[in-house]
Scaffold this active site. Structure first.
Site, mmCIF file in Angstrom:
data_model
loop_
_atom_site.group_PDB
_atom_site.id
_atom_site.type_symbol
_atom_site.label_atom_id
_atom_site.label_comp_id
_atom_site.label_asym_id
_atom_site.label_seq_id
_atom_site.Cartn_x
_atom_site.Cartn_y
_atom_site.Cartn_z
ATOM 1 N N ARG A 1 -10.131 -0.831 14.574
ATOM 2 C CA ARG A 1 -9.927 -0.045 13.378
ATOM 3 C C ARG A 1 -10.899 -0.607 12.349
ATOM 4 N NH1 ARG A 1 -3.858 0.567 10.969
ATOM 5 N NH2 ARG A 1 -4.526 -1.360 10.002
ATOM 6 N N MET B 1 11.320 24.547 0.938
ATOM 7 C CA MET B 1 10.433 23.675 0.165
ATOM 8 C C MET B 1 11.197 22.774 -0.797
ATOM 9 S SD MET B 1 7.157 24.662 -2.217
ATOM 10 C CE MET B 1 6.374 25.647 -0.966
ATOM 11 N N TYR C 1 15.878 30.519 5.539
ATOM 12 C CA TYR C 1 14.778 31.286 6.117
ATOM 13 C C TYR C 1 14.990 31.514 7.611
ATOM 14 C CZ TYR C 1 11.885 30.771 1.925
ATOM 15 O OH TYR C 1 11.386 30.832 0.649
ATOM 16 N N LYS D 1 0.838 -1.206 0.000
ATOM 17 C CA LYS D 1 0.000 0.000 0.000
ATOM 18 C C LYS D 1 0.873 1.257 0.000
ATOM 19 C CE LYS D 1 -0.151 -0.539 4.984
ATOM 20 N NZ LYS D 1 -0.895 -1.088 6.126
HETATM 21 C C1 PLP Z 1 0.012 -1.971 6.744
HETATM 22 C C2 PLP Z 1 -0.505 -3.299 7.131
HETATM 23 C C3 PLP Z 1 0.379 -4.385 7.286
HETATM 24 C C4 PLP Z 1 1.879 -4.237 7.272
HETATM 25 O O1 PLP Z 1 2.312 -3.720 8.516
HETATM 26 P P1 PLP Z 1 3.853 -3.463 8.859
HETATM 27 O O2 PLP Z 1 3.829 -2.991 10.261
HETATM 28 O O3 PLP Z 1 4.334 -2.423 7.922
HETATM 29 O O4 PLP Z 1 4.572 -4.753 8.681
HETATM 30 C C5 PLP Z 1 -0.182 -5.626 7.524
HETATM 31 N N1 PLP Z 1 -1.521 -5.795 7.618
HETATM 32 C C6 PLP Z 1 -2.393 -4.765 7.497
HETATM 33 C C7 PLP Z 1 -3.843 -5.011 7.634
HETATM 34 C C8 PLP Z 1 -1.914 -3.490 7.278
HETATM 35 O O5 PLP Z 1 -2.775 -2.466 7.183
#
Ligand code: PLP
Length: 348
Positions: free
Chosen positions: A134, A298, A250, A40
């Site tokens: 969650r 930036m 800055y 992701k």
């Molecule tokens: C992001 C995620 C992972 C991976 O987690 P890490 O801590 O990066 O290894 C695994 N399972 C779910 C459901 C996640 O959202």
């Protein structure tokens, strides 16, 4: 037609050997379970196009993205049936997309289960919430008869505190055992990167490492096992020679104590090198440490070149970005340190 784009003065070097080795290490540490990969957020900012082919070659066969919009880039490299969408089908358009592509939705609620069944169903995954509060079905949802009508490939849950030695881990494991008794699936999955290090009881059939693949060390057990993968590099755009009393950047937060040479590199907070690195970060060159001076702006950052007198404009420097050390120095998490590096980097 535009002429070819000139090379970028900013690149993210990806050590593909380390990436593959980290996946193999997580797969081995997962014992009899196989390791998948969380890809992701554009593979945590490293680039799906760079990461997925390397991990597929290493043997990875299960991929996790959060959003539906992340699917096309992943299935350009691997079969759609190997891809799971964690956010699940919120709307009929999501269901239609899943059915048309063959990617697997992760069903997170009874409403999503109903939506999937109403469209005809097919192989899917189910997330159960065992305590992170969650996403996922609640434990009290698990007796719902709709679940018996699903063709569940993977039943998964997610650990909240696997990077710590706390009672919550065992509590989630106990609820996951109850889940396994109630939800019939071909495979079960609980552990993220940190969870893999909690031992065989947490491995089930499939583990879901993310951060450890990309160089994150989130538990002691991964020290010396997980290797650095991503190295941000920036070219020196200009050299300046300061006299004592000259101020840099800055708000003049750095004032030269003596005559010194300064380099200005093409990296700024718009690239994810956030302002917390002002007067704090550093670049490395042949073992020497070249500190950031003044505010990160930036698109630009100034560095002290006292220890690199032979550097020229156009030369490349590598940011000190060992994730564990950088997290301590910046106050950012190892996850944030990677996922903010997202914008103008050319990836190599
Ligand atoms: C992001 C995620 C992972 C991976 O987690 P890490 O801590 O990066 O290894 C695994 N399972 C779910 C459901 C996640 O959202």
């Amino acid at each position: 037609m535009l002429p070819p784009l000139p090379p970028s003065p900013l690149r993210l070097q990806i050590d593909t050997d380390a990436l593959a080795a980290n996946w193999r290490a997580m797969d081995a540490m997962s014992g009899t379970a196989r390791a998948g990969a969380a890809v992701k957020a554009d593979a945590y900012g490293l680039g799906v196009g760079q990461v997925v082919p390397v991990l597929a070659e290493a043997g990875c066969r299960n991929w996790f993205v959060a959003h539906w919009c992340e699917v096309p880039e992943v299935i350009a490299h691997v079969p759609a049936a190997q891809v799971a969408v964690l956010h699940g089908p919120m709307a009929d358009a999501d269901v239609a997309f899943a059915l048309a592509t063959g990617v697997r939705p992760v069903l997170n609620s009874l409403a999503q289960v109903a939506r999937w069944l109403a469209a005809g169903g097919g192989p899917c995954h189910v997330m159960v919430d065992t305590g992170i509060n969650r996403l996922g079905l609640a434990m009290q949802d698990l007796g719902d008869p709709m679940l018996g009508r699903l063709d569940i490939d993977l039943c998964l849950s997610h650990l909240a505190s696997a990077d710590e030695d706390v009672a919550q881990n065992a509590a989630q494991l106990e609820r996951f055992a109850r889940t396994r008794a109630l939800v019939r699936a071909r495979r079960y999955s609980l552990a993220n990167s940190a969870g893999i290090a909690l031992g065989a009881a947490y491995h089930a059939d499939l583990t879901r490492p993310g951060i450890a693949l990309y160089g994150g060390v989130v538990r002691r057990e991964m020290e010396g096992v997980v290797r650095q993968v991503a190295r941000p590099q920036a070219a020196v755009l200009q050299l300046r020679d300061l006299v004592a009393g000259d101020a840099v950047g800055y708000n003049a937060t750095f004032v030269a104590p003596h005559a010194m040479r300064v380099g200005v590199v093409a990296l700024g907070y718009a690239d994810g090198y956030l302002r917390c690195w002002s007067n704090r970060g550093s670049f490395g060159l042949d073992g020497a440490k070249l500190p950031v001076i003044g505010r990160v702006s930036m698109d630009l950052t100034a560095i002290d070149l006292t220890l690199a007198p032979d550097l020229h404009e156009g030369d490349w420097l590598t940011l000190d970005y060992d994730l564990r050390r950088a997290a301590v120095e910046s106050g950012l998490s190892q996850y944030e340190l990677l996922t903010v590096l997202h914008r103008r980097f050319a990836r190599k």
